[in-house]
Scaffold this active site. Structure first.
Site, PDB file in Angstrom:
ATOM      1  N   GLU A   1      -0.149 -25.161  10.431  1.00 42.95           N
ATOM      2  CA  GLU A   1      -1.198 -25.955  11.064  1.00 42.95           C
ATOM      3  C   GLU A   1      -1.376 -25.392  12.479  1.00 42.95           C
ATOM      4  OE1 GLU A   1      -3.592 -28.195  10.604  1.00 42.95           O
ATOM      5  OE2 GLU A   1      -3.838 -28.110  12.775  1.00 42.95           O
TER       6      GLU A   1
ATOM      7  N   CYS B   1       5.017 -25.354   7.077  1.00 44.21           N
ATOM      8  CA  CYS B   1       4.074 -26.306   7.672  1.00 44.21           C
ATOM      9  C   CYS B   1       4.671 -27.691   7.548  1.00 44.21           C
ATOM     10  CB  CYS B   1       2.744 -26.252   6.919  1.00 44.21           C
ATOM     11  SG  CYS B   1       1.425 -27.244   7.666  1.00 44.21           S
TER      12      CYS B   1
ATOM     13  N   LEU C   1     -11.063 -31.673   5.287  1.00 40.31           N
ATOM     14  CA  LEU C   1     -11.355 -33.091   5.050  1.00 40.31           C
ATOM     15  C   LEU C   1     -10.742 -33.586   3.730  1.00 40.31           C
ATOM     16  CD1 LEU C   1     -12.942 -35.214   6.676  1.00 40.31           C
ATOM     17  CD2 LEU C   1     -14.846 -34.838   5.099  1.00 40.31           C
TER      18      LEU C   1
ATOM     19  N   CYS D   1      -6.609 -19.634  -0.963  1.00 39.55           N
ATOM     20  CA  CYS D   1      -6.333 -20.810  -0.130  1.00 39.55           C
ATOM     21  C   CYS D   1      -5.244 -21.670  -0.756  1.00 39.55           C
ATOM     22  CB  CYS D   1      -7.579 -21.677   0.020  1.00 39.55           C
ATOM     23  SG  CYS D   1      -9.016 -20.804   0.599  1.00 39.55           S
TER      24      CYS D   1
ATOM     25  N   GLU E   1       3.105 -14.603   5.539  1.00 42.65           N
ATOM     26  CA  GLU E   1       2.117 -13.811   4.822  1.00 42.65           C
ATOM     27  C   GLU E   1       0.760 -13.879   5.506  1.00 42.65           C
ATOM     28  OE1 GLU E   1       3.550 -14.008   0.203  1.00 42.65           O
ATOM     29  OE2 GLU E   1       2.382 -15.695   0.931  1.00 42.65           O
TER      30      GLU E   1
ATOM     31  N   SER F   1      -8.772 -23.449  11.703  1.00 39.53           N
ATOM     32  CA  SER F   1      -8.908 -24.569  10.771  1.00 39.53           C
ATOM     33  C   SER F   1      -7.771 -25.554  10.995  1.00 39.53           C
ATOM     34  CB  SER F   1      -8.869 -24.041   9.334  1.00 39.53           C
ATOM     35  OG  SER F   1      -8.929 -25.114   8.415  1.00 39.53           O
TER      36      SER F   1
ATOM     37  N   CYS G   1       0.294 -31.374   2.825  1.00 41.74           N
ATOM     38  CA  CYS G   1      -0.843 -31.782   2.002  1.00 41.74           C
ATOM     39  C   CYS G   1      -0.422 -31.692   0.534  1.00 41.74           C
ATOM     40  CB  CYS G   1      -2.041 -30.876   2.272  1.00 41.74           C
ATOM     41  SG  CYS G   1      -2.637 -31.035   3.980  1.00 41.74           S
TER      42      CYS G   1
END
Ligand code: SAH
Length: 332
Positions: free
Chosen positions: A147, A96, A202, A319, A76, A178, A100
Site C-alpha cells: 500500500e 502488505c 473501491l 493485478c 516483484e 494507487s 484485501c
C-alpha cells in the site's frame, strides 16, 4: 564526493550516470577518473535490489522480475509493453498490511516498506532491459505489492527521483499511485504540488460489502473516502481513477450498480473494472460476457467506465497476483 575531497560536479556526474545513463557499476562510469571509480566502488553499492529471476509471457507483452533486497526480502515488479507505452508496475512494500480479501500480496502480512531507492531501482532495471530494444519506460504505476500510502514519504521520494529532469527524467504525468483508501494520505496528497496521478481501489460502493472486501473500510468508510476524493478533484482539477475488481456474483449486482451510480456520477471520475485474477481464494472471475454486461449497466447508469487490460495472468503477474513466492515456471 566531499568526503573524498572531490568537487560537487563529480557527484552530479555519478548521479546522472546511474540514473539517466543506467550504469550498474562505478567502474563503468567513464567520465570519472579511474582512481575515483575505484574509491566509490569500495565505499558504495549502486544497486539497492538484485534481480534474481525473470519470467515473460509467451507473447512477451509482460515480464515479471523477482528482486532480492540487501536484507534478503523478495519483491516483484512487472513490465507491461503496449504499442506506444511501456509501463512498470512497482512494489512499494514487502507484503502488505491491508489484507484485501481477494489479493495475494497481503496474504502473509507486511514485512517492511521499501525505500525510495528500492522502488526506483525496479524501474531502472526494466529501463536497462528496454534500452537494448531502443525503447524506454513511459509510465510507472505504484500498483504492485504493498500500500504506497502506508509508505507515503518513500513513495513520494521515489516519484521525485524518477521524475527529476536532471536524472531519470520521467514526466510526472507518467506516474500513478494507487491506494486502498488511506484517507489522511489522500488528503495530504491533495495538498502536494504534483502532477502525479491518483487511483483509488473501491471494489464496492456500500460499506457493508466494502468492509468485507477491503478491511481498511472499517477505519475509513466510504463517505469519508469519497469526501476526500471529491476534495482532490476539486482542488487539483485532475481526473481520478477508481479501480474495481469484479468478483462474479459478489460485487456485480444491481445494488452495486445503483450505489456506484449514486456515488461516482461526477465530472473527472472514471471507473476502471478489473476482472478478478485467480489467487486461490473463494472468489470467481466473471465470464467475459458478464463483465461486458456489468460495464454496459454502469455506462447506462451514466458512469465513465472501462475494462482494464491486465496482461501477465499466465505468469502470475496480473493485478493482485504479486506475492514474491518463487513459482516454478519457464525462466527467461
Ligand atoms: N494497495 C494499493 C496498490 C495495489 S494496486 C491499492 O490497493 O490500490 C493493485 C490493484 O489490483 C488494486 O486495485 C487491487 O485491489 C487490485 N487487485 C488485488 N487483487 C486482485 C485480484 N486478485 N484480481 C484483480 N485485481 C486485484
Amino acid at each position: 564526493m566531499a568526503e573524498l575531497g572531490q568537487p560537487p560536479y563529480r557527484a552530479t556526474q555519478a548521479y546522472q550516470a546511474l540514473t539517466r545513463g543506467l550504469a550498474t557499476d562505478f567502474a563503468a562510469i567513464g567520465v570519472l577518473p579511474r582512481a575515483l571509480r575505484a574509491a566509490l566502488a569500495e565505499r558504495l553499492e549502486p544497486l539497492a535490489l538484485r534481480p534474481v529471476e525473470t519470467r515473460a509471457t509467451a507473447t512477451s507483452d509482460a515480464r515479471k522480475t523477482l528482486f532480492e533486497t540487501r536484507d534478503g526480502h523478495a519483491v516483484e515488479a512487472v513490465l507491461m509493453l503496449y504499442r506506444r507505452r511501456a509501463t512498470v508496475c512497482v512494489s512499494s512494500q514487502v507484503g502488505c498490511s491491508v489484507r484485501c480479501a481477494f489479493c495475494a500480496s497481503g496474504a502473509r502480512g507486511l514485512a517492511r516498506s521499501l525505500s525510495a531507492e528500492e522502488m526506483a531501482d525496479q524501474v531502472l532495471h526494466f529501463a536497462r532491459e528496454l534500452r537494448g530494444a531502443g525503447r524506454s519506460v513511459t509510465n510507472v504505476v505504484f500498483m504492485g505489492m504493498g500500500e504506497p500510502f502506508h509508505a507515503y514519504d518513500e513513495t513520494l521520494r521515489a516519484c521525485r527521483l524518477l521524475s527529476d529532469p536532471e536524472g531519470f527524467g520521467l514526466g510526472a504525468r507518467g506516474l500513478s499511485i494507487s491506494t486502498a483508501g488511506v484517507v489522511p494520505a489522500v488528503r495530504r496528497f491533495t495538498a502536494e504540488e504534483s502532477q502525479i496521478n491518483l487511483a483509488v481501489s473501491l471494489h464496492a460502493a456500500t460499506d457493508e460489502l466494502r468492509d468485507r472486501l477491503v478491511p481498511l473500510n472499517r477505519r475509513y468508510p466510504l463517505d469519508a473516502l469519497l469526501a476526500a476524493c471529491a476534495d482532490y478533484v476539486a482542488r487539483r482539477r485532475r481526473k481520478l481513477l477508481f479501480e474495481y475488481v469484479v468478483l462474479a456474483g459478489v460485487n456485480d449486482g444491481d445494488d452495486q450498480v445503483r450505489a456506484l451510480a449514486g456515488r461516482l456520477r461526477r465530472p473527472l471520475y472514471h471507473l476502471n473494472l478489473i476482472a478478478y485474477n485467480e489467487t486461490g481464494g473463494e472468489f470467481a472471475r466473471p465470464q467475459a460476457g458478464e463483465l461486458a454486461a456489468f460495464r454496459e449497466r454502469l455506462v447506462a447508469a451514466g458512469l465513465s467506465c472501462t475494462v482494464r487490460r491486465s496482461p501477465g495472468g499466465e505468469i502470475e503477474a496480473a493485478c493482485g497476483q504479486l506475492a514474491a513466492t518463487r513459482a516454478p515456471g519457464p525462466l527467461d
